[in-house]
Motif scaffolding. Structure first.
Motif, PDB file in Angstrom:
ATOM      1  N   GLU A 144      -0.784   4.169 -12.424  1.00 34.30           N
ATOM      2  CA  GLU A 144      -1.515   2.949 -12.527  1.00 34.30           C
ATOM      3  C   GLU A 144      -0.667   1.681 -12.676  1.00 34.30           C
ATOM      4  O   GLU A 144      -0.902   0.618 -12.290  1.00 34.30           O
ATOM      5  CB  GLU A 144      -2.185   3.143 -14.308  1.00 34.30           C
ATOM      6  N   MET A 145       0.497   1.899 -12.988  1.00 32.67           N
ATOM      7  CA  MET A 145       1.688   0.795 -12.809  1.00 32.67           C
ATOM      8  C   MET A 145       1.988   0.464 -11.609  1.00 32.67           C
ATOM      9  O   MET A 145       1.793  -0.810 -11.176  1.00 32.67           O
ATOM     10  CB  MET A 145       3.045   1.158 -13.608  1.00 32.67           C
ATOM     11  N   ALA A 146       2.095   1.585 -10.462  1.00 28.74           N
ATOM     12  CA  ALA A 146       2.360   1.234  -9.376  1.00 28.74           C
ATOM     13  C   ALA A 146       1.086   0.461  -8.555  1.00 28.74           C
ATOM     14  O   ALA A 146       1.353  -0.578  -7.802  1.00 28.74           O
ATOM     15  CB  ALA A 146       2.883   2.353  -8.586  1.00 28.74           C
ATOM     16  N   ILE A 147       0.117   0.959  -8.801  1.00 26.06           N
ATOM     17  CA  ILE A 147      -1.199   0.180  -8.310  1.00 26.06           C
ATOM     18  C   ILE A 147      -1.550  -0.896  -8.978  1.00 26.06           C
ATOM     19  O   ILE A 147      -1.639  -1.913  -8.149  1.00 26.06           O
ATOM     20  CB  ILE A 147      -2.503   1.110  -8.726  1.00 26.06           C
ATOM     21  N   ARG A 148      -1.110  -1.438  -9.964  1.00 25.79           N
ATOM     22  CA  ARG A 148      -1.341  -2.732 -10.681  1.00 25.79           C
ATOM     23  C   ARG A 148      -0.229  -3.886 -10.427  1.00 25.79           C
ATOM     24  O   ARG A 148      -0.339  -4.857  -9.907  1.00 25.79           O
ATOM     25  CB  ARG A 148      -1.233  -2.479 -12.223  1.00 25.79           C
ATOM     26  N   ASP A 149       0.990  -3.364 -10.336  1.00 26.92           N
ATOM     27  CA  ASP A 149       1.985  -4.241 -10.077  1.00 26.92           C
ATOM     28  C   ASP A 149       2.488  -4.538  -8.754  1.00 26.92           C
ATOM     29  O   ASP A 149       2.954  -5.740  -8.296  1.00 26.92           O
ATOM     30  CB  ASP A 149       3.124  -3.743 -10.767  1.00 26.92           C
ATOM     31  N   VAL A 150       2.273  -3.515  -7.648  1.00 24.34           N
ATOM     32  CA  VAL A 150       2.731  -3.950  -6.316  1.00 24.34           C
ATOM     33  C   VAL A 150       1.724  -3.331  -5.359  1.00 24.34           C
ATOM     34  O   VAL A 150       1.806  -3.121  -4.193  1.00 24.34           O
ATOM     35  CB  VAL A 150       4.154  -2.931  -6.236  1.00 24.34           C
ATOM     36  N   ALA A 151       0.582  -3.168  -5.892  1.00 26.43           N
ATOM     37  CA  ALA A 151      -0.614  -2.975  -5.035  1.00 26.43           C
ATOM     38  C   ALA A 151      -0.414  -1.693  -4.198  1.00 26.43           C
ATOM     39  O   ALA A 151      -0.855  -1.525  -3.030  1.00 26.43           O
ATOM     40  CB  ALA A 151      -1.080  -4.116  -4.054  1.00 26.43           C
ATOM     41  N   VAL A 190       6.657   4.059  -0.819  1.00 29.22           N
ATOM     42  CA  VAL A 190       5.191   3.853  -1.124  1.00 29.22           C
ATOM     43  C   VAL A 190       4.517   2.640  -0.161  1.00 29.22           C
ATOM     44  O   VAL A 190       5.426   1.763  -0.074  1.00 29.22           O
ATOM     45  CB  VAL A 190       5.379   3.197  -2.671  1.00 29.22           C
ATOM     46  N   ILE A 191       3.380   2.875   0.372  1.00 31.74           N
ATOM     47  CA  ILE A 191       2.740   1.820   0.968  1.00 31.74           C
ATOM     48  C   ILE A 191       1.899   1.061   0.472  1.00 31.74           C
ATOM     49  O   ILE A 191       1.475   1.273  -0.803  1.00 31.74           O
ATOM     50  CB  ILE A 191       1.613   2.587   2.066  1.00 31.74           C
ATOM     51  N   SER A 192       2.109  -0.268   0.447  1.00 31.30           N
ATOM     52  CA  SER A 192       1.447  -1.506  -0.031  1.00 31.30           C
ATOM     53  C   SER A 192      -0.134  -1.443   0.332  1.00 31.30           C
ATOM     54  O   SER A 192      -0.360  -1.440   1.857  1.00 31.30           O
ATOM     55  CB  SER A 192       1.906  -2.672   0.255  1.00 31.30           C
ATOM     56  N   SER A 193      -1.157  -1.511  -0.345  1.00 25.34           N
ATOM     57  CA  SER A 193      -2.343  -1.756  -0.006  1.00 25.34           C
ATOM     58  C   SER A 193      -2.647  -3.216   0.820  1.00 25.34           C
ATOM     59  O   SER A 193      -3.521  -3.270   1.401  1.00 25.34           O
ATOM     60  CB  SER A 193      -3.341  -1.434  -0.963  1.00 25.34           C
TER      61      SER A 193
END
Length: 536
Positions: free
Chosen positions: A260-267, A473-476
């Motif tokens: 959740e942190m990675a999705i929230r902070d760096v998309a 990690v890929i950015s959305s």
């Protein structure tokens, strides 16, 4: 409280197999870098879910001659007395790829799958060079038949001491290379550069008195903090209704917070099978919200191919012999969870109980429900939750009739637990609505044994999309890698769908942890060089 430095070159979040492999890889790639592994858990819970595994690694190999040099429980001399009695057929890259394709329904990311398969053998050899002790898995993957040890299911290797031994060996290797550890240190937020989008620091929360938030500046971060299997809310949200009833097989600290942190902070881009997980037949009397670090993997109950599984209503609900155990044990937990009361009984007669693995079924580990007759067994199971003893008995009798009909029609067919033997319930005279496709022998000889099981969730399949070359990690938002951010282990999404070939989880953690660590070291060195240039 463990010392938390204000800056490190490489910061790794998670102390399981994937995180430790990343640490070893980063340290050997560049000995000048400072590398820190943090974990939200106290040190007494170090090792993540890896600690609770049996330490099995699936790897492509050329058969016994290629494996013997890696193990310490059989002489590397192929002419030794024990080695001469071992049958391990080659398991080629094509075999591994085909199993991954078949078991995951053709959904696995092609690039990730190729890397996993092609680097599986080298990853195991790499770990061995760093002191990980491998053994032939006689207890899990071989049956002694006719004086020969016959390995089956495409897997032969495990680590000495199982998961506990694996994380111990890996941590020792990391510490020899100068890697530092900080436990009770939870990652809370990723901080990124507003221009480049690259991760520049991580805000952490330290446990204990004098803790609170700290910011660690870093040149690269590796996310290896596990899935969301220990979070009942996320299980119900993503896996579906009822999954909050599943028992947690491993660490209680894999709550999905870093996902959740990675999705929230760096998309971070999400990938993989978010409604899927690895779940097993698990001792119904095991703790609910975490594994037991003493009993560990021994709560697994994988002896169902040797007998039957019946739900609390007395009905079978899976084909216990549809495939080798290595390819079914990770999905049968889901099937058990879907039954009334989220539980079932595994049942055997006296001809099969000697073949059960002692570490899973000995009296010290499990409540064995024993009876001289099937009728008495049903009565005993009623005391443990069986709701329809009449149906229980009728199901077993119908099964026995179907087995007898097949054997009368195929008198030369022999039982063989090391292959899919075709010994079935389906004949021209009688067919069950739900077959047992292999290893179908009658439950006819007392004493009879039953064990009550439920669903134990091991790890979740949904995770983050990564670049297969670097595990970046890929950015959305940009559909390109986030500078300085990498991912491995359970947090990596896109490999497993619905199911997985047994032993491939640890192999994935090693393969992509190794890649992530190497890439993180390169990124950190470049960041350090740029920082030094800026100061000049």
């Amino acid at each position: 409280m463990t010392h938390i430095p204000p800056s490190v070159d490489v910061l790794i979040i998670g102390s399981g197999n994937a995180g430790l492999c990343a640490a070893i890889s980063a340290a050997e790639s560049n000995a000048t870098l400072s590398i820190l592994v943090i974990d939200a858990c106290p040190e007494s819970w170090a090792g993540g879910n890896t600690y609770f595994t049996a330490g099995a690694f699936r790897t492509a190999h050329a058969g016994l001659p290629g494996i013997l040099p890696l193990v310490n429980n059989v002489s590397s001399d192929s002419g030794s007395a024990t080695a001469s009695r071992i049958d391990i057929p080659p398991y080629t890259s094509s075999d591994f790829a085909a199993d991954l394709e078949r078991i995951c329904g053709g959904r696995s990311d092609a690039d990730l799958s190729r890397v996993l398969v092609e680097e599986s053998n080298d990853a195991v050899k790499w770990l061995a060079r760093h002191g990980v002790r491998f053994q032939l898995a006689f207890n899990r993957q071989a049956y002694e038949i006719g004086g020969r040890f016959r390995f089956w299911g495409g897997m032969a290797l495990k680590t000495q001491g199982g998961g506990e031994g694996l994380v111990g060996d890996e941590r020792a290797a990391a510490e020899r290379l100068g890697v530092k550890f900080s436990f009770g240190t939870a990652a809370k937020r990723l901080v990124s550069d507003p221009v480049s989008g690259g991760v520049t620091s991580v805000v952490v929360v330290a446990a204990g008195a004098g803790g609170g938030e700290r910011e660690i500046r870093t040149g690269a971060v590796v996310l290896a903090a596990g899935g969301f299997e220990a979070n009942p809310r996320m299980r119900a949200q993503f896996l579906g209704p009822g999954w909050d009833f599943a028992k947690v097989r491993g660490t209680p600290y894999n709550t999905g917070s870093c996902l959740e942190m990675a999705i929230r902070d760096v998309a971070a881009k999400q990938a993989g099978n978010w409604s899927g997980c690895h779940s097993v037949a698990w001792d119904a009397n095991a703790p609910s919200n975490s594994g037991d670090r003493e009993i560990s993997n021994e709560f697994t109950k994988s002896g169902y191919p040797l007998g039957l599984m019946l739900n609390l209503g007395g009905e079978r609900f899976v084909d216990e012999g549809v495939d080798m155990r290595n390819y079914t044990y990770a999905i049968f937990g889901r099937a058990i969870l879907a039954q009334p009361g989220h539980a079932a009984f595994q049942v055997w007669d006296a001809t099969m109980t000697p073949w059960l693995r002692s570490e899973e079924y000995r009296d010290e580990i499990v409540e064995r429900i024993t009876a001289a007759t099937l009728e008495e067994l049903a009565e005993q199971c009623v005391k443990r939750g069986l709701r329809n003893p009449g149906k229980f008995l009728a199901t077993i009798r119908e099964y026995n009739d179907a087995v007898a009909a097949f054997q009368q029609e195929n008198p030369g067919h022999k039982w063989d637990p090391a292959v899919k033997d075709g010994l079935s319930t389906q004949s021209t005279r009688k067919q069950l609505a739900l077959a047992k496709s292999n290893w179908a022998t009658p439950l006819a000889k007392g004493p009879f044994v039953a064990v009550k099981v439920t669903c134990g969730v091991t790890f979740t399949f949904g995770g983050l999309a990564v670049d297969h070359q670097t595990a970046g990690v890929i950015s959305s938002a940009t559909n390109s890698p986030v500078p300085g951010l990498y991912c491995a282990g359970e947090m990596l999404g896109g490999l497993f769908y619905d199911n997985y070939p047994g032993g491939s989880g640890l192999t994935s953690g090693a393969v992509f942890g190794r890649r992530a660590g190497r890439a993180a070291a390169q990124a950190a060195a470049q960041a350090s060089k740029q920082s030094f240039g800026a100061r000049l």
